[in-house]
Scaffold this active site. Sequence first.
Site, PDB file in Angstrom:
ATOM      1  N   LYS A   1       0.473  -0.606   7.236  1.00  0.00           N
ATOM      2  CA  LYS A   1       1.566  -1.361   6.606  1.00  0.00           C
ATOM      3  C   LYS A   1       1.578  -1.087   5.089  1.00  0.00           C
ATOM      4  O   LYS A   1       1.370   0.064   4.703  1.00  0.00           O
ATOM      5  CB  LYS A   1       1.443  -2.845   6.961  1.00  0.00           C
ATOM      6  CG  LYS A   1       1.334  -3.045   8.488  1.00  0.00           C
ATOM      7  CD  LYS A   1       1.456  -4.459   8.944  1.00  0.00           C
ATOM      8  CE  LYS A   1       1.358  -4.515  10.468  1.00  0.00           C
ATOM      9  NZ  LYS A   1       1.504  -5.865  11.012  1.00  0.00           N
TER      10      LYS A   1
ATOM     11  N   GLU B   1       8.477  -5.747  11.966  1.00  0.00           N
ATOM     12  CA  GLU B   1       8.687  -6.134  10.565  1.00  0.00           C
ATOM     13  C   GLU B   1       9.931  -5.466   9.995  1.00  0.00           C
ATOM     14  O   GLU B   1      10.501  -5.956   9.015  1.00  0.00           O
ATOM     15  CB  GLU B   1       7.425  -5.819   9.748  1.00  0.00           C
ATOM     16  CG  GLU B   1       6.311  -6.807  10.078  1.00  0.00           C
ATOM     17  CD  GLU B   1       4.900  -6.270   9.927  1.00  0.00           C
ATOM     18  OE1 GLU B   1       4.711  -5.212   9.301  1.00  0.00           O
ATOM     19  OE2 GLU B   1       3.983  -6.914  10.462  1.00  0.00           O
TER      20      GLU B   1
ATOM     21  N   GLY C   1      -0.310 -10.349  13.168  1.00  0.00           N
ATOM     22  CA  GLY C   1      -0.827 -10.907  11.919  1.00  0.00           C
ATOM     23  C   GLY C   1      -1.103 -12.397  11.977  1.00  0.00           C
ATOM     24  O   GLY C   1      -1.306 -13.038  10.950  1.00  0.00           O
TER      25      GLY C   1
ATOM     26  N   HIS D   1       9.330  -0.960  14.151  1.00  0.00           N
ATOM     27  CA  HIS D   1       8.337  -2.038  14.057  1.00  0.00           C
ATOM     28  C   HIS D   1       9.050  -3.374  13.862  1.00  0.00           C
ATOM     29  O   HIS D   1      10.093  -3.440  13.206  1.00  0.00           O
ATOM     30  CB  HIS D   1       7.375  -1.767  12.890  1.00  0.00           C
ATOM     31  CG  HIS D   1       6.186  -2.665  12.925  1.00  0.00           C
ATOM     32  ND1 HIS D   1       6.231  -3.953  12.438  1.00  0.00           N
ATOM     33  CD2 HIS D   1       4.943  -2.490  13.425  1.00  0.00           C
ATOM     34  CE1 HIS D   1       5.048  -4.524  12.634  1.00  0.00           C
ATOM     35  NE2 HIS D   1       4.249  -3.657  13.234  1.00  0.00           N
TER      36      HIS D   1
ATOM     37  N   ASN E   1      -1.914   0.955  11.911  1.00  0.00           N
ATOM     38  CA  ASN E   1      -0.727   0.789  11.065  1.00  0.00           C
ATOM     39  C   ASN E   1      -1.174   0.044   9.807  1.00  0.00           C
ATOM     40  O   ASN E   1      -1.405  -1.157   9.854  1.00  0.00           O
ATOM     41  CB  ASN E   1       0.336  -0.003  11.838  1.00  0.00           C
ATOM     42  CG  ASN E   1       1.543  -0.326  10.983  1.00  0.00           C
ATOM     43  OD1 ASN E   1       1.673   0.164   9.860  1.00  0.00           O
ATOM     44  ND2 ASN E   1       2.433  -1.157  11.514  1.00  0.00           N
TER      45      ASN E   1
ATOM     46  N   GLU F   1       4.516  -5.050  21.131  1.00  0.00           N
ATOM     47  CA  GLU F   1       3.948  -5.917  20.095  1.00  0.00           C
ATOM     48  C   GLU F   1       4.690  -7.246  20.106  1.00  0.00           C
ATOM     49  O   GLU F   1       5.765  -7.360  19.482  1.00  0.00           O
ATOM     50  CB  GLU F   1       4.090  -5.265  18.720  1.00  0.00           C
ATOM     51  CG  GLU F   1       3.359  -3.943  18.586  1.00  0.00           C
ATOM     52  CD  GLU F   1       3.005  -3.649  17.134  1.00  0.00           C
ATOM     53  OE1 GLU F   1       1.811  -3.461  16.869  1.00  0.00           O
ATOM     54  OE2 GLU F   1       3.894  -3.629  16.270  1.00  0.00           O
TER      55      GLU F   1
ATOM     56  N   SER G   1      -2.856  -8.572  16.640  1.00  0.00           N
ATOM     57  CA  SER G   1      -4.187  -9.159  16.441  1.00  0.00           C
ATOM     58  C   SER G   1      -5.260  -8.532  17.328  1.00  0.00           C
ATOM     59  O   SER G   1      -6.143  -9.229  17.829  1.00  0.00           O
ATOM     60  CB  SER G   1      -4.129 -10.679  16.631  1.00  0.00           C
ATOM     61  OG  SER G   1      -3.216 -11.253  15.706  1.00  0.00           O
TER      62      SER G   1
END
Length: 260
Positions: free
Chosen positions: A11, A98, A174, A96, A9, A168, A214
Amino acid sequence: MRSLFIAGNWKMNPGTAEAAVALAEAVKSGVGAAADVRVAVCPPSVYLHRVDQVLEGSPIGLGGQNMYWKTEGAYTGELSGAMLVDAGCTHVILGHSERRHGMGETDAQVNAKLHSAFGVQLIPIVCIGETQDERAAGQTEDVLQGQLVGSLAGLSPEQMAGVVLAYEPVWAIGTGLTATPEQAQDAHAFIRAWLSNEFGAATAARVVVQYGGSVKPDNAGDLLARPDIDGALVGGASLKAADFLGIITAARSVAAKGKD
Ligand code: 13P
């Protein structure tokens, strides 16, 4: 037996189409023709056409990072599933964290997008995961169950078998903090048990559940060796071809050896 599936991904990276093409070329040449492990990359949508051209002749899949549930019309800034397919996509990431936490996307919206993705034969990668506070409060399983129930509503067992799930944990994205293989396996086993309850054991056994948060070349092998961890959704490490290929190499060695 489920094949391991490693997806990158990207992003909102990299900053130029030239850099996206260079990254895709490096990944393509590193992956080669072998299909022992499934691989996909999910670039920003403005690069999809270019990356699709690079990936021609390669087994690497191409994914969008989001889509809208409507098929066409006055929806400024949105993209339909059919547009992603036209740009060469085989996959699409949905829900996701985010987007859920940063942009307020709801389970109901993820579910609408999922049904729309099925309408154009895109393979959906549906993301779920708890925040740090939710884990600390002992709510991880309740949160996962709520997201599963809301995001996967109305699917037939056959459709469910074609969904890729990505666990996730938000606190691992991140941050450099990775769930331990035990923490990740526990969550994946919970997800698989829920799938079995809702859709039957045979369907649950077919669903690929990726871990994300990560993932790096040096922790991928331990995670992927766990029985219910069927791949990885990789953020930061997918932006460096050597790191992404290192994760794929780890997956290949787990695939060759078999699970723990
Ligand atoms: P990182 O690998 O950068 O933690 O990101 C994970 C992720 O969000 C993949 O979708």
